[in-house]
Design a protein around this motif. Structure first.
Motif, PDB file in Angstrom:
ATOM      1  N   SER A 114      -5.267   8.841   3.798  1.00  0.00           N
ATOM      2  CA  SER A 114      -4.526   8.196   4.889  1.00  0.00           C
ATOM      3  C   SER A 114      -3.911   6.901   4.373  1.00  0.00           C
ATOM      4  CB  SER A 114      -5.458   7.903   6.065  1.00  0.00           C
ATOM      5  OG  SER A 114      -6.594   7.164   5.651  1.00  0.00           O
ATOM      6  N   ILE A 115      -2.680   6.663   4.800  1.00  0.00           N
ATOM      7  CA  ILE A 115      -1.937   5.497   4.316  1.00  0.00           C
ATOM      8  C   ILE A 115      -2.668   4.206   4.685  1.00  0.00           C
ATOM      9  CG2 ILE A 115       0.251   4.243   4.498  1.00  0.00           C
ATOM     10  CD1 ILE A 115       1.606   6.917   5.025  1.00  0.00           C
ATOM     11  N   SER A 116      -2.676   3.262   3.725  1.00  0.00           N
ATOM     12  CA  SER A 116      -3.421   2.019   3.917  1.00  0.00           C
ATOM     13  C   SER A 116      -2.637   0.843   3.348  1.00  0.00           C
ATOM     14  CB  SER A 116      -4.785   2.130   3.213  1.00  0.00           C
ATOM     15  OG  SER A 116      -5.450   0.887   3.214  1.00  0.00           O
ATOM     16  N   ASP A 117      -2.920  -0.357   3.903  1.00  0.00           N
ATOM     17  CA  ASP A 117      -2.334  -1.590   3.373  1.00  0.00           C
ATOM     18  C   ASP A 117      -3.231  -2.217   2.313  1.00  0.00           C
ATOM     19  OD1 ASP A 117      -0.146  -1.410   5.060  1.00  0.00           O
ATOM     20  OD2 ASP A 117      -1.154  -2.496   6.682  1.00  0.00           O
ATOM     21  N   GLU A 118      -4.376  -1.608   2.043  1.00  0.00           N
ATOM     22  CA  GLU A 118      -5.327  -2.163   1.074  1.00  0.00           C
ATOM     23  C   GLU A 118      -4.861  -1.926  -0.358  1.00  0.00           C
ATOM     24  OE1 GLU A 118      -9.387  -1.033   1.743  1.00  0.00           O
ATOM     25  OE2 GLU A 118      -9.059  -0.836   3.917  1.00  0.00           O
ATOM     26  N   ALA A 119      -5.492  -2.645  -1.294  1.00  0.00           N
ATOM     27  CA  ALA A 119      -5.173  -2.506  -2.710  1.00  0.00           C
ATOM     28  C   ALA A 119      -5.645  -1.148  -3.229  1.00  0.00           C
ATOM     29  CB  ALA A 119      -5.821  -3.636  -3.508  1.00  0.00           C
ATOM     30  N   ALA A 120      -4.919  -0.621  -4.201  1.00  0.00           N
ATOM     31  CA  ALA A 120      -5.240   0.690  -4.756  1.00  0.00           C
ATOM     32  C   ALA A 120      -6.553   0.647  -5.538  1.00  0.00           C
ATOM     33  CB  ALA A 120      -4.115   1.155  -5.672  1.00  0.00           C
ATOM     34  N   ALA A 121      -7.386   1.680  -5.328  1.00  0.00           N
ATOM     35  CA  ALA A 121      -8.665   1.804  -6.016  1.00  0.00           C
ATOM     36  C   ALA A 121      -8.820   3.249  -6.493  1.00  0.00           C
ATOM     37  CB  ALA A 121      -9.813   1.414  -5.086  1.00  0.00           C
ATOM     38  N   ASN A 122      -9.786   3.464  -7.378  1.00  0.00           N
ATOM     39  CA  ASN A 122     -10.033   4.822  -7.854  1.00  0.00           C
ATOM     40  C   ASN A 122     -10.314   5.763  -6.684  1.00  0.00           C
ATOM     41  OD1 ASN A 122      -9.667   4.552 -10.644  1.00  0.00           O
ATOM     42  ND2 ASN A 122     -11.739   3.778 -10.946  1.00  0.00           N
ATOM     43  N   GLY A 123      -9.704   6.940  -6.732  1.00  0.00           N
ATOM     44  CA  GLY A 123      -9.846   7.902  -5.650  1.00  0.00           C
ATOM     45  C   GLY A 123      -8.682   7.863  -4.688  1.00  0.00           C
ATOM     46  N   ASP A 124      -7.927   6.760  -4.685  1.00  0.00           N
ATOM     47  CA  ASP A 124      -6.770   6.645  -3.801  1.00  0.00           C
ATOM     48  C   ASP A 124      -5.591   7.437  -4.365  1.00  0.00           C
ATOM     49  OD1 ASP A 124      -8.276   4.950  -2.313  1.00  0.00           O
ATOM     50  OD2 ASP A 124      -7.270   3.115  -2.953  1.00  0.00           O
ATOM     51  N   LYS A 125      -4.792   7.979  -3.457  1.00  0.00           N
ATOM     52  CA  LYS A 125      -3.558   8.642  -3.862  1.00  0.00           C
ATOM     53  C   LYS A 125      -2.435   7.621  -3.761  1.00  0.00           C
ATOM     54  CE  LYS A 125      -0.652  12.668  -2.813  1.00  0.00           C
ATOM     55  NZ  LYS A 125      -0.485  13.838  -1.914  1.00  0.00           N
ATOM     56  N   VAL A 126      -1.769   7.359  -4.874  1.00  0.00           N
ATOM     57  CA  VAL A 126      -0.701   6.364  -4.883  1.00  0.00           C
ATOM     58  C   VAL A 126       0.625   7.053  -5.201  1.00  0.00           C
ATOM     59  CG1 VAL A 126      -2.190   4.444  -5.531  1.00  0.00           C
ATOM     60  CG2 VAL A 126      -1.134   5.821  -7.322  1.00  0.00           C
ATOM     61  N   THR A 127       1.691   6.506  -4.641  1.00  0.00           N
ATOM     62  CA  THR A 127       3.041   6.978  -4.934  1.00  0.00           C
ATOM     63  C   THR A 127       3.791   5.819  -5.552  1.00  0.00           C
ATOM     64  OG1 THR A 127       2.960   8.493  -3.045  1.00  0.00           O
ATOM     65  CG2 THR A 127       5.129   7.997  -3.981  1.00  0.00           C
ATOM     66  N   VAL A 128       4.379   6.040  -6.736  1.00  0.00           N
ATOM     67  CA  VAL A 128       4.990   4.934  -7.478  1.00  0.00           C
ATOM     68  C   VAL A 128       6.365   5.325  -8.010  1.00  0.00           C
ATOM     69  CG1 VAL A 128       2.717   4.077  -8.207  1.00  0.00           C
ATOM     70  CG2 VAL A 128       3.986   5.621  -9.710  1.00  0.00           C
ATOM     71  N   ASP A 129       7.163   4.281  -8.268  1.00  0.00           N
ATOM     72  CA  ASP A 129       8.350   4.401  -9.109  1.00  0.00           C
ATOM     73  C   ASP A 129       7.991   3.752 -10.435  1.00  0.00           C
ATOM     74  OD1 ASP A 129       9.666   5.405  -6.917  1.00  0.00           O
ATOM     75  OD2 ASP A 129      10.786   3.548  -6.496  1.00  0.00           O
ATOM     76  N   PHE A 130       8.477   4.329 -11.552  1.00  0.00           N
ATOM     77  CA  PHE A 130       8.211   3.640 -12.820  1.00  0.00           C
ATOM     78  C   PHE A 130       9.356   3.855 -13.801  1.00  0.00           C
ATOM     79  CE2 PHE A 130       5.965   7.763 -13.269  1.00  0.00           C
ATOM     80  CZ  PHE A 130       6.528   8.266 -14.442  1.00  0.00           C
ATOM     81  N   LEU A 131       9.523   2.891 -14.687  1.00  0.00           N
ATOM     82  CA  LEU A 131      10.521   2.945 -15.747  1.00  0.00           C
ATOM     83  C   LEU A 131       9.878   2.430 -17.021  1.00  0.00           C
ATOM     84  CD1 LEU A 131      13.423   3.315 -16.802  1.00  0.00           C
ATOM     85  CD2 LEU A 131      13.886   0.958 -16.079  1.00  0.00           C
ATOM     86  N   GLY A 132       9.862   3.282 -18.056  1.00  0.00           N
ATOM     87  CA  GLY A 132       9.229   2.910 -19.310  1.00  0.00           C
ATOM     88  C   GLY A 132      10.233   2.669 -20.420  1.00  0.00           C
TER      89      GLY A 132
END
Length: 433
Positions: free
Chosen positions: A149-167
């Motif tokens: 479930s979507i949360s305003d908390e900081a990301a922790a292990n077990g959380d599903k995160v959606t990101v943009d990235f550029l390497g």
């Protein structure tokens, strides 16, 4: 006629082929071509002899030479009791006089000598399952069925995160180093460790530049051992919620009565079965390694070449099943050469070990192997009946039974020490099936 030793396994012989014998065979070869010759204006097999000679004389002569060449070579092999491997390389060294003189270069099978296993100390692995191992497996099953479930908390292990990235590497973008709205679960090893560590603690809307080290064995050649800088923007953090071990949930795992006790019992039985299999495989690998170490053996290149092609064929088939297209599969001999050579060495050593120790497998021993496999199925009796209906399956079981006999035989001849391995370690071990 002597046999020249070119190298450890390479031999060379020279021999004569009578031109008179070759000429005597040409007429026979021409008759074969005459039967199938298609000449305009003539029925098959009715073309004039002169026309057949003009059309097929060269090929008939070549066939006659090859027939006499192979006949003489086989006579030499029998005379000198040579056990050759692969195909010989023939060279015409002299065509003057009454005979052709040929040289044949070829490989022979090595003399397999087993070393003294009593000098080796072999690790005999064992693994005892604990309740904690069962707990870990249950946790994995729960995480596989977790909701987020979507949360305003900081990301922790077990959380599903959606990101943009550029390497970038040295300030330059690289293929595969950019994505938008990319989802993954932290702590499951989906991304490189440095990447995941950089995301930990970030909230939705936050961004960070993260240095990521690529391992030396990374699949992309241009990134092996390199350090990249990723600009990561977290778009969404979804907190993990694990399902409770309710009766309903347990039943979804295939446990009919829905009790935690039955679930734990079934999991432990399955884990124990897998552990036993891996312990046997690890013991086998230890035994074969010891046999190889005390029995150095040079093997023919022809056998290694054939094994390389077998490995390449299986690898290509597996890659196609995984969705790779033919033009995406770039396999080379070098990729398989080391493993192919080891495979050939072990095959020859095991064959000699079986012969020297007069090992054989009884029908009862084969049945034990099949019964062990049958334990995985709900109706073991039906499985046994089905298995023994096919000769190839039975031969596979015989091979497995013999493999165990070889392993036990090697351990019996060597010094052994018991080594306890944790469940986590045994599951991480690389074993060849």
């Amino acid at each position: 006629m002597s046999v020249e030793v070119v190298s450890t396994l390479e031999r060379k012989v020279s021999f004569n082929v009578s031109k008179e014998a070759v000429n005597g065979k040409v007429a026979t070869e021409l008759k074969k071509y005459a039967k199938q010759a298609k000449v305009q204006g003539f029925r098959p097999g009715k073309a004039p002899k002169k026309m057949v000679e003009d059309m097929y004389g060269g090929r008939a002569y070549e066939d006659a030479v090859n027939e006499q060449l192979n006949k003489k070579f086989v006579e030499l092999l029998v005379e000198h009791k040579l056990d050759i491997v692969g195909y010989p390389k023939f060279d015409l060294t002299n065509s003057e006089g009454e005979d052709f003189v040929f040289a044949a270069t070829f490989e022979v099978m090595p003399e397999v000598k087993l070393g003294d296993l009593s000098t080796k100390e072999l690790a005999k692995p064992n693994c005892v399952l604990s309740d904690a191992d069962v707990d870990t497996t249950i946790d994995i099953l729960r995480k596989q069925r977790a909701t987020h479930s979507i949360s305003d908390e900081a990301a922790a292990n077990g959380d599903k995160v959606t990101v943009d990235f550029l390497g970038t590497v040295d300030g330059v973008e690289f293929d595969g180093g950019k994505a938008e709205d990319y989802p993954f679960v932290l702590g499951q090893g989906w991304m490189l460790p440095d990447f995941e560590t950089g995301v930990l603690g970030l909230k939705a809307g936050e961004a960070k530049d993260v240095s990521v080290s690529f391992p030396e064995e990374y699949h992309a050649e241009n990134l092996k051992g390199k350090t990249a800088v990723f600009t990561i923007t977290v778009k969404e953090v979804a907190k993990q919620t694990l399902p409770e071990l309710t009766e309903e949930f347990v039943k979804t795992l295939g446990v009919e009565d829905g009790t935690e006790a039955s679930l734990r019992k079934e999991i432990k039985e399955n884990l124990q079965r897998e552990v036993n299999r891996r312990v046997k495989l690890k013991a086998r690998d230890n035994a074969l390694q010891a046999l190889s170490e005390v029995s150095p053996l040079e093997v023919p290149g022809a056998l290694v070449h054939d094994e390389i092609h077998n490995m390449m064929k299986h690898a290509e088939e597996n890659m196609k099943k995984q969705g790779h297209k033919a033009d995406q599969i770039n396999l080379t001999h070098e990729m398989f050469e080391k493993d192919a050579k080891n495979m050939v060495v072990l095959r020859l050593l095991v064959q000699e070990f079986i012969k020297k120790n007069e090992l054989s497998v009884s029908d009862d021993e084969v049945k034990v192997v099949v019964q062990d496999m049958a334990e995985m199925y709900e109706d073991a009796t039906d499985y046994l009946s089905w298995y023994f209906q096919d000769e190839q399956r039975v031969n596979n079981a015989k091979a497995m039974a013999m493999e165990q006999k070889v392993t036990d035989g090697i351990f019996a001849q060597a010094q052994t020490k018991d080594v306890t391995i944790s469940y986590e370690e045994i599951m991480k071990m690389q074993v060849q099936y």
